[in-house]
Design a protein around this motif. Sequence first.
Motif, short mmCIF file in Angstrom:
data_model
loop_
_atom_site.label_atom_id
_atom_site.label_comp_id
_atom_site.label_asym_id
_atom_site.label_seq_id
_atom_site.Cartn_x
_atom_site.Cartn_y
_atom_site.Cartn_z
N GLU A 141 45.16 -14.33 104.53
CA GLU A 141 44.67 -14.73 103.46
C GLU A 141 45.08 -14.12 102.07
OE1 GLU A 141 40.42 -15.08 101.96
OE2 GLU A 141 40.56 -17.03 102.59
N ASN A 142 45.59 -14.77 101.41
CA ASN A 142 46.08 -14.10 100.18
C ASN A 142 46.20 -15.13 99.00
OD1 ASN A 142 48.64 -15.36 100.52
ND2 ASN A 142 49.35 -13.54 101.73
N GLY A 143 46.82 -14.92 97.87
CA GLY A 143 46.78 -15.62 96.81
C GLY A 143 45.61 -16.05 96.08
N TRP A 144 45.80 -17.14 95.08
CA TRP A 144 44.45 -17.15 94.30
C TRP A 144 43.09 -17.55 94.79
CZ3 TRP A 144 42.60 -22.20 94.32
CH2 TRP A 144 43.40 -23.14 94.75
N LYS A 145 43.15 -17.75 96.23
CA LYS A 145 41.90 -18.39 96.85
C LYS A 145 41.20 -17.21 97.00
CE LYS A 145 39.76 -20.09 100.81
NZ LYS A 145 39.81 -20.92 102.07
N ILE A 146 41.73 -15.84 97.25
CA ILE A 146 41.15 -14.77 97.69
C ILE A 146 40.41 -14.04 96.67
CG2 ILE A 146 42.95 -12.92 97.24
CD1 ILE A 146 42.38 -11.99 100.10
N ILE A 147 40.79 -14.52 95.36
CA ILE A 147 39.83 -13.75 94.16
C ILE A 147 38.92 -14.79 93.57
CG2 ILE A 147 41.86 -12.34 93.66
CD1 ILE A 147 42.65 -14.14 91.59
N HIS A 148 38.44 -15.80 94.31
CA HIS A 148 37.48 -16.69 93.87
C HIS A 148 36.22 -16.23 93.72
CE1 HIS A 148 36.48 -16.79 98.14
NE2 HIS A 148 35.32 -17.26 97.63
N THR A 149 35.78 -14.93 94.14
CA THR A 149 34.84 -14.28 93.88
C THR A 149 34.79 -13.46 92.65
OG1 THR A 149 34.96 -12.58 95.51
CG2 THR A 149 33.80 -14.45 96.28
N ASP A 150 35.98 -13.27 91.91
CA ASP A 150 36.15 -12.44 90.77
C ASP A 150 36.68 -13.30 89.62
OD1 ASP A 150 35.78 -9.35 91.78
OD2 ASP A 150 36.91 -10.51 93.50
N VAL A 151 37.31 -14.49 89.79
CA VAL A 151 38.09 -15.07 88.83
C VAL A 151 37.24 -15.57 87.51
CG1 VAL A 151 37.67 -17.26 89.60
CG2 VAL A 151 40.04 -16.63 88.23
N PHE A 152 35.93 -15.54 87.85
CA PHE A 152 34.83 -15.98 86.73
C PHE A 152 34.10 -14.87 86.27
CE2 PHE A 152 35.64 -20.16 88.48
CZ PHE A 152 36.18 -20.85 87.39
N ARG A 153 34.26 -13.45 86.84
CA ARG A 153 33.90 -12.27 86.20
C ARG A 153 34.28 -12.10 84.79
NH1 ARG A 153 32.22 -8.42 89.21
NH2 ARG A 153 33.26 -9.05 90.91
N PHE A 154 33.08 -12.00 83.74
CA PHE A 154 33.02 -12.09 82.41
C PHE A 154 33.81 -11.14 81.92
CE2 PHE A 154 28.98 -14.63 82.14
CZ PHE A 154 29.77 -15.65 82.23
N PRO A 155 34.65 -10.96 80.92
CA PRO A 155 35.61 -9.91 80.56
C PRO A 155 35.04 -9.15 79.58
CG PRO A 155 35.92 -12.05 79.10
CD PRO A 155 34.83 -12.27 80.13
N PRO A 156 35.48 -7.87 79.44
CA PRO A 156 34.96 -6.99 78.45
C PRO A 156 35.33 -7.38 76.92
CG PRO A 156 37.17 -6.14 79.23
CD PRO A 156 36.96 -7.43 80.10
N GLN A 157 34.46 -7.03 76.09
CA GLN A 157 34.33 -7.18 74.48
C GLN A 157 34.27 -8.74 74.41
OE1 GLN A 157 34.81 -4.86 72.21
NE2 GLN A 157 34.91 -3.34 73.97
N ARG A 158 33.10 -9.54 74.94
CA ARG A 158 33.03 -10.64 75.18
C ARG A 158 32.64 -11.29 73.53
NH1 ARG A 158 28.37 -11.10 79.13
NH2 ARG A 158 27.92 -8.80 78.61
N SER A 159 32.28 -10.63 72.61
CA SER A 159 31.98 -10.92 71.45
C SER A 159 32.95 -10.99 70.58
CB SER A 159 30.98 -9.93 70.68
OG SER A 159 30.59 -10.44 69.41
N LEU A 160 34.18 -10.10 70.71
CA LEU A 160 35.44 -10.17 70.08
C LEU A 160 36.26 -11.60 70.69
CD1 LEU A 160 37.49 -9.17 68.20
CD2 LEU A 160 38.25 -7.64 69.70
#
Length: 593
Positions: free
Chosen positions: A274-293
């Motif tokens: 298993e590889n590709g974009w499916k394997i990161i489904h538990t991280d893809v919606f991890r909120f980014p740094p500097q959200r206010s900016l």
Amino acid sequence: MASVQVASTILLAILFAFLASCEASGNQYKDGEKVTVYVNKVGPYFNPHETYHYYQLPVCRPEKVETRSLTLGEILDGDRMAVSLYDVKFKENELNKELCIVTLKDADLKQIKEAIEDLYYFEFVMDNIPLRGFVGHFEEGGFIPHTHKLFLWHHHTFYIEYNKDQIVYANITTRDRMPLNLDDVVAPLEVQFTYSVVWQETKMAYNQRHLRLLKSSSFFPRTLEVHWLSIINSMVLVFLLLGFVLIILMRVLKNDFARYNLDDDDTDEMDQEENGWKIIHTDVFRFPPQRSLLCAMLGVGSQFLTLATAIIIMALLGMFNVHKHGSMNTAAILLYALTSCVSGYVSSTFYKKLGGENWVWNIVLTSSLFTVPFFLIWSVVNSVAWYNDSTQALPFTTILLLLCIWILVGYPLTVTGGIFGKNMSDSFDAPCRTKNIAREIPSVPWFRSGLMHCLVGGFLPFSAISVELYYIFATVWGREMYTLYGILFVVYGILLSVTACISVALTYFQLSNEDYRWWWRSIFSAGSTGIFVFIYAIFYFVKRSSMTGILQTVEFFGFTFLACYVFFLMLGTVSFFASLKFIRYIYRNLKMD
């Protein structure tokens, strides 16, 4: 967000439609009634934004200068109109009438010679019609011996067309009499300034006089033609590009969905590979740094998208009269203030979705993200203009007016939009749950790096507007009169479409490399178009224009930098929301374990 944008656009459209209807009737004159001629500004022909007041030259001026009340847009455009000594009366011809006699001293003679050598032109205004001509002309030729002759135009002839009791068209010429040769003259020198007035009747209606101005031979060259061939070429390339991207992505996604959404009996064989974009489904919606900016950039970008759309639509509706100086400047200022609610609403809405808590700081950051860089650059430009005694330097009262507009309208609407966005926002509702521990991101080759994404994501949207960009620069930083708003609207739509599609493609490639940090990269990949626009601006300044001098250079690069910054915010916003929509779609249709 869309309802706020539509409401702001409709409100300003109603306002300007009302103002346009108030001006439709125009001035009406009685026979023999005085028609006021205003002197406005002078400046080097090839430096369109280096302007000075006409009375700064040693010319005929009244003992007490009476200025005309100007609109905000006219002041921003560098206009400084004052009543002249020309005694023009409705339907009354004049021939070689004396205006005044000016005694030129050494300093005056030197100033007028320098103005002629720098190709100074003047601008008068009669019944809101600009009249332009050169202060003088010089002849230069030969090698041995070298000749350099300076001549001063000291006679002006006004040609005025009227229909019943209204002025339809006016023009000025300086070539009806021989100029004054300034070679080998010594101060003091007495110069007699004269003028003539010629009235001609026309059948053209007053409400069509803008067509007369556009079709007539202008003082400035007219090279802006309907360049449909170039636009069609760009459209064909863009549609081929979009079709290629969409077809490839659809086929690839179809294969990905077929591979990832296997039955339970087949998943055991795929677990080890298993590889590709499916394997990161538990991280893809991890909120980014500097959200206010991030949210502030999305808010301000949405505001400028609303502003640009409204300006183009208003131009298509004919709300900007070519006879009314600075009408588009006024519209831009008012629209920026009224659409501040859009930035506050979008920023606060998304900030709350991302779990932000420092709501006050988010509003302050949103309101200052553009205004602070604008103020810093404007301060430098205005200081240089003030030092050179140019009409581009804003008066103190105008500065106070702009400050009041932002304090009393812009900032309160930003706060109001932020309150509504905070209270009306719901949760982010991500299709996939996010793990507490972030997944390690594998290394990628250089051609898949973030820098290459920015180069590709910025160059393709730039290529879609490169043809039209020349005409826009020739209008803003040249002597052209832009009227091709239909073409501009098409190009604007192409730009947004290309930005969205390229962003989706680049985001897919990034996720396929198991890199889930798409939030900021989606903004910078398309926002880098502003860098390409700035590089083109440097090329235009060096190779396509004849602009010189510190004042013109500072104005050009200062305001061009701000325009490129706006490009970055606008296209970065389009890219982000397109990527977000795409990511939600693919992970919502993905079969989870």
